[in-house]
Design a protein around this motif. Structure first.
Motif, PDB file in Angstrom:
ATOM      1  N   GLU A 144      63.705  47.476  64.632  1.00  0.00           N
ATOM      2  CA  GLU A 144      63.260  47.007  63.719  1.00  0.00           C
ATOM      3  C   GLU A 144      62.425  48.148  62.918  1.00  0.00           C
ATOM      4  OE1 GLU A 144      60.806  43.518  63.547  1.00  0.00           O
ATOM      5  OE2 GLU A 144      62.080  42.920  65.526  1.00  0.00           O
ATOM      6  N   LEU A 145      63.063  48.528  61.847  1.00  0.00           N
ATOM      7  CA  LEU A 145      62.295  49.670  60.903  1.00  0.00           C
ATOM      8  C   LEU A 145      60.933  48.953  60.435  1.00  0.00           C
ATOM      9  CD1 LEU A 145      65.339  50.896  59.165  1.00  0.00           C
ATOM     10  CD2 LEU A 145      63.982  51.998  61.198  1.00  0.00           C
ATOM     11  N   PRO A 146      59.887  49.793  60.180  1.00  0.00           N
ATOM     12  CA  PRO A 146      58.696  49.471  59.974  1.00  0.00           C
ATOM     13  C   PRO A 146      58.598  48.906  58.600  1.00  0.00           C
ATOM     14  CG  PRO A 146      58.461  51.543  60.303  1.00  0.00           C
ATOM     15  CD  PRO A 146      60.027  51.255  60.625  1.00  0.00           C
ATOM     16  N   VAL A 147      57.569  48.173  58.419  1.00  0.00           N
ATOM     17  CA  VAL A 147      57.190  47.756  56.845  1.00  0.00           C
ATOM     18  C   VAL A 147      56.145  48.920  56.515  1.00  0.00           C
ATOM     19  CG1 VAL A 147      56.094  46.008  55.226  1.00  0.00           C
ATOM     20  CG2 VAL A 147      57.681  45.236  57.230  1.00  0.00           C
ATOM     21  N   ALA A 148      56.563  49.460  55.360  1.00  0.00           N
ATOM     22  CA  ALA A 148      55.576  50.463  54.549  1.00  0.00           C
ATOM     23  C   ALA A 148      54.760  49.874  53.750  1.00  0.00           C
ATOM     24  CB  ALA A 148      56.366  51.674  54.113  1.00  0.00           C
ATOM     25  N   HIS A 149      53.270  50.216  53.617  1.00  0.00           N
ATOM     26  CA  HIS A 149      52.507  49.371  52.959  1.00  0.00           C
ATOM     27  C   HIS A 149      51.641  50.488  52.236  1.00  0.00           C
ATOM     28  CE1 HIS A 149      49.768  46.093  51.383  1.00  0.00           C
ATOM     29  NE2 HIS A 149      48.874  46.984  52.015  1.00  0.00           N
ATOM     30  N   ILE A 150      51.182  50.416  50.917  1.00  0.00           N
ATOM     31  CA  ILE A 150      50.068  50.848  50.374  1.00  0.00           C
ATOM     32  C   ILE A 150      48.883  50.332  49.984  1.00  0.00           C
ATOM     33  CG2 ILE A 150      49.384  52.843  48.681  1.00  0.00           C
ATOM     34  CD1 ILE A 150      52.379  53.764  48.654  1.00  0.00           C
ATOM     35  N   ASP A 151      47.685  50.530  50.320  1.00  0.00           N
ATOM     36  CA  ASP A 151      46.669  49.915  50.042  1.00  0.00           C
ATOM     37  C   ASP A 151      46.271  50.034  48.469  1.00  0.00           C
ATOM     38  OD1 ASP A 151      46.097  49.009  52.435  1.00  0.00           O
ATOM     39  OD2 ASP A 151      44.698  50.568  52.910  1.00  0.00           O
ATOM     40  N   GLU A 152      46.067  48.931  47.950  1.00  0.00           N
ATOM     41  CA  GLU A 152      45.611  48.937  46.397  1.00  0.00           C
ATOM     42  C   GLU A 152      44.173  49.254  46.265  1.00  0.00           C
ATOM     43  OE1 GLU A 152      46.811  45.546  44.132  1.00  0.00           O
ATOM     44  OE2 GLU A 152      48.687  45.499  45.230  1.00  0.00           O
ATOM     45  N   ILE A 153      43.613  50.182  45.594  1.00  0.00           N
ATOM     46  CA  ILE A 153      42.340  50.441  45.467  1.00  0.00           C
ATOM     47  C   ILE A 153      42.046  49.820  43.929  1.00  0.00           C
ATOM     48  CG2 ILE A 153      40.179  51.774  45.140  1.00  0.00           C
ATOM     49  CD1 ILE A 153      41.897  53.699  47.128  1.00  0.00           C
ATOM     50  N   ALA A 154      41.343  48.908  43.747  1.00  0.00           N
ATOM     51  CA  ALA A 154      40.834  48.323  42.388  1.00  0.00           C
ATOM     52  C   ALA A 154      39.564  48.801  42.130  1.00  0.00           C
ATOM     53  CB  ALA A 154      40.681  46.765  42.589  1.00  0.00           C
ATOM     54  N   TYR A 155      39.324  49.248  40.736  1.00  0.00           N
ATOM     55  CA  TYR A 155      37.991  49.655  40.596  1.00  0.00           C
ATOM     56  C   TYR A 155      37.974  49.541  38.861  1.00  0.00           C
ATOM     57  CZ  TYR A 155      40.646  53.624  37.967  1.00  0.00           C
ATOM     58  OH  TYR A 155      41.363  54.421  37.197  1.00  0.00           O
ATOM     59  N   ARG A 156      36.784  49.470  38.527  1.00  0.00           N
ATOM     60  CA  ARG A 156      36.444  49.354  37.020  1.00  0.00           C
ATOM     61  C   ARG A 156      35.465  50.606  36.632  1.00  0.00           C
ATOM     62  NH1 ARG A 156      33.285  44.365  34.546  1.00  0.00           N
ATOM     63  NH2 ARG A 156      31.533  45.760  34.597  1.00  0.00           N
ATOM     64  N   PRO A 157      35.686  51.277  35.753  1.00  0.00           N
ATOM     65  CA  PRO A 157      35.083  52.411  35.054  1.00  0.00           C
ATOM     66  C   PRO A 157      33.492  51.582  34.692  1.00  0.00           C
ATOM     67  CG  PRO A 157      37.048  52.907  34.431  1.00  0.00           C
ATOM     68  CD  PRO A 157      37.056  51.293  35.025  1.00  0.00           C
ATOM     69  N   GLY A 158      32.405  52.308  34.724  1.00  0.00           N
ATOM     70  CA  GLY A 158      31.144  51.689  34.415  1.00  0.00           C
ATOM     71  C   GLY A 158      31.313  51.112  33.027  1.00  0.00           C
ATOM     72  N   ASN A 159      31.752  51.986  32.077  1.00  0.00           N
ATOM     73  CA  ASN A 159      31.716  51.809  30.450  1.00  0.00           C
ATOM     74  C   ASN A 159      32.894  50.868  30.258  1.00  0.00           C
ATOM     75  OD1 ASN A 159      33.854  53.773  30.896  1.00  0.00           O
ATOM     76  ND2 ASN A 159      33.163  54.985  29.507  1.00  0.00           N
ATOM     77  N   ASP A 160      33.795  50.241  31.272  1.00  0.00           N
ATOM     78  CA  ASP A 160      34.586  49.488  30.778  1.00  0.00           C
ATOM     79  C   ASP A 160      34.335  48.012  30.540  1.00  0.00           C
ATOM     80  OD1 ASP A 160      37.271  48.188  30.413  1.00  0.00           O
ATOM     81  OD2 ASP A 160      38.234  49.039  32.275  1.00  0.00           O
ATOM     82  N   ARG A 161      34.571  47.387  29.313  1.00  0.00           N
ATOM     83  CA  ARG A 161      34.096  46.039  29.163  1.00  0.00           C
ATOM     84  C   ARG A 161      35.094  44.973  29.553  1.00  0.00           C
ATOM     85  NH1 ARG A 161      31.210  44.909  24.170  1.00  0.00           N
ATOM     86  NH2 ARG A 161      29.187  46.200  24.561  1.00  0.00           N
ATOM     87  N   SER A 162      36.138  45.544  29.897  1.00  0.00           N
ATOM     88  CA  SER A 162      37.279  44.519  30.501  1.00  0.00           C
ATOM     89  C   SER A 162      37.033  44.015  31.972  1.00  0.00           C
ATOM     90  CB  SER A 162      38.589  45.276  30.571  1.00  0.00           C
ATOM     91  OG  SER A 162      39.617  44.316  31.157  1.00  0.00           O
ATOM     92  N   ASN A 163      37.183  42.777  32.345  1.00  0.00           N
ATOM     93  CA  ASN A 163      37.027  42.332  33.675  1.00  0.00           C
ATOM     94  C   ASN A 163      38.510  42.342  34.542  1.00  0.00           C
ATOM     95  OD1 ASN A 163      34.403  41.569  33.465  1.00  0.00           O
ATOM     96  ND2 ASN A 163      34.886  39.578  32.600  1.00  0.00           N
ATOM     97  N   GLU A 164      39.381  43.102  34.080  1.00  0.00           N
ATOM     98  CA  GLU A 164      40.517  43.382  34.597  1.00  0.00           C
ATOM     99  C   GLU A 164      40.335  44.783  35.171  1.00  0.00           C
ATOM    100  OE1 GLU A 164      43.147  42.869  31.454  1.00  0.00           O
ATOM    101  OE2 GLU A 164      43.615  40.874  31.823  1.00  0.00           O
ATOM    102  N   PRO A 165      40.768  44.802  36.603  1.00  0.00           N
ATOM    103  CA  PRO A 165      40.535  46.116  37.239  1.00  0.00           C
ATOM    104  C   PRO A 165      41.455  47.140  36.985  1.00  0.00           C
ATOM    105  CG  PRO A 165      41.021  44.665  38.803  1.00  0.00           C
ATOM    106  CD  PRO A 165      40.848  43.777  37.599  1.00  0.00           C
ATOM    107  N   HIS A 166      41.288  48.161  36.965  1.00  0.00           N
ATOM    108  CA  HIS A 166      42.378  49.226  37.078  1.00  0.00           C
ATOM    109  C   HIS A 166      42.806  49.457  38.654  1.00  0.00           C
ATOM    110  CE1 HIS A 166      41.588  50.918  33.200  1.00  0.00           C
ATOM    111  NE2 HIS A 166      40.330  50.507  33.302  1.00  0.00           N
ATOM    112  N   LYS A 167      43.869  49.809  38.984  1.00  0.00           N
ATOM    113  CA  LYS A 167      44.478  49.996  40.389  1.00  0.00           C
ATOM    114  C   LYS A 167      44.949  51.089  40.494  1.00  0.00           C
ATOM    115  CE  LYS A 167      45.362  45.219  40.825  1.00  0.00           C
ATOM    116  NZ  LYS A 167      46.170  44.028  41.383  1.00  0.00           N
ATOM    117  N   GLN A 168      44.812  51.804  41.651  1.00  0.00           N
ATOM    118  CA  GLN A 168      45.499  53.034  42.246  1.00  0.00           C
ATOM    119  C   GLN A 168      45.679  53.021  43.543  1.00  0.00           C
ATOM    120  OE1 GLN A 168      42.171  55.795  41.283  1.00  0.00           O
ATOM    121  NE2 GLN A 168      41.543  55.943  43.600  1.00  0.00           N
ATOM    122  N   PRO A 169      46.747  53.759  44.161  1.00  0.00           N
ATOM    123  CA  PRO A 169      47.096  53.881  45.617  1.00  0.00           C
ATOM    124  C   PRO A 169      45.936  54.215  46.430  1.00  0.00           C
ATOM    125  CG  PRO A 169      48.392  55.305  44.193  1.00  0.00           C
ATOM    126  CD  PRO A 169      47.391  54.744  43.240  1.00  0.00           C
ATOM    127  N   GLY A 170      45.947  53.741  47.588  1.00  0.00           N
ATOM    128  CA  GLY A 170      45.340  54.047  48.660  1.00  0.00           C
ATOM    129  C   GLY A 170      45.816  54.590  49.802  1.00  0.00           C
TER     130      GLY A 170
END
Length: 146
Positions: free
Chosen positions: A29-55
């Motif tokens: 059984e080969l493993p499942v590979a997973h990358i964590d999602e890091i959600a962030y919002r820049p301090g000057n961003d007015r949107s309530n939707e996060p930006h995401k980057q790989p962790g």
């Protein structure tokens, strides 16, 4: 070697650990590979939707199974991990072969060690083969086409 077209069969494989090919494994059984999602919002961003980057990347265990024999190499390996043997980490390679035994793909698992060792149940009312299974934890996984 040219890449194989179409889906690949998963029935012809070899496991290499400790520098020796072992064709005795009946199931991998080969493993499942997973990358964590890091959600962030820049301090000057007015949107309530996060930006995401790989962790960090993480993996489930590599699971190897075979019929139990008098060969105690998997138990001895697990025992070494349990007892803190510093030489227990190995590079494990799973090789997928085609119908003509030509190498198609390899998966390489670095610094692998046995995290789980188990046997199938013993049952006096059954003639099933006893299955020995080891689950390997590891640091990194790579896939290569020869």
């Amino acid at each position: 070697m040219a890449a194989h077209a179409g889906p690949l069969e998963g029935s012809n494989f070899i496991v290499d650990f400790a520098g020796t090919d072992d064709a005795s494994f009946s199931h991998v059984e080969l493993p499942v590979a997973h990358i964590d999602e890091i959600a962030y919002r820049p301090g000057n961003d007015r949107s309530n939707e996060p930006h995401k980057q790989p962790g960090l990347a993480s993996y489930s265990h590599l699971v190897l199974s075979r019929g139990l024999s008098a060969n105690l190499d998997l138990w001895t390996w697990w025992e070494g991990a349990r007892d803190g043997d510093p030489a227990v980490d190995r590079t494990v390679v799973v090789k997928l072969l085609d119908a003509t035994d030509q190498l198609v793909l390899t998966w390489q698992f670095r610094n692998a060690f046995p995290a789980v060792y188990r046997l199938s149940p013993l049952d006096a009312a059954s003639s099933d083969i006893v299955i020995e299974t080891v689950e390997l934890a590891f640091d990194s996984m790579d896939v290569e086409v020869p």
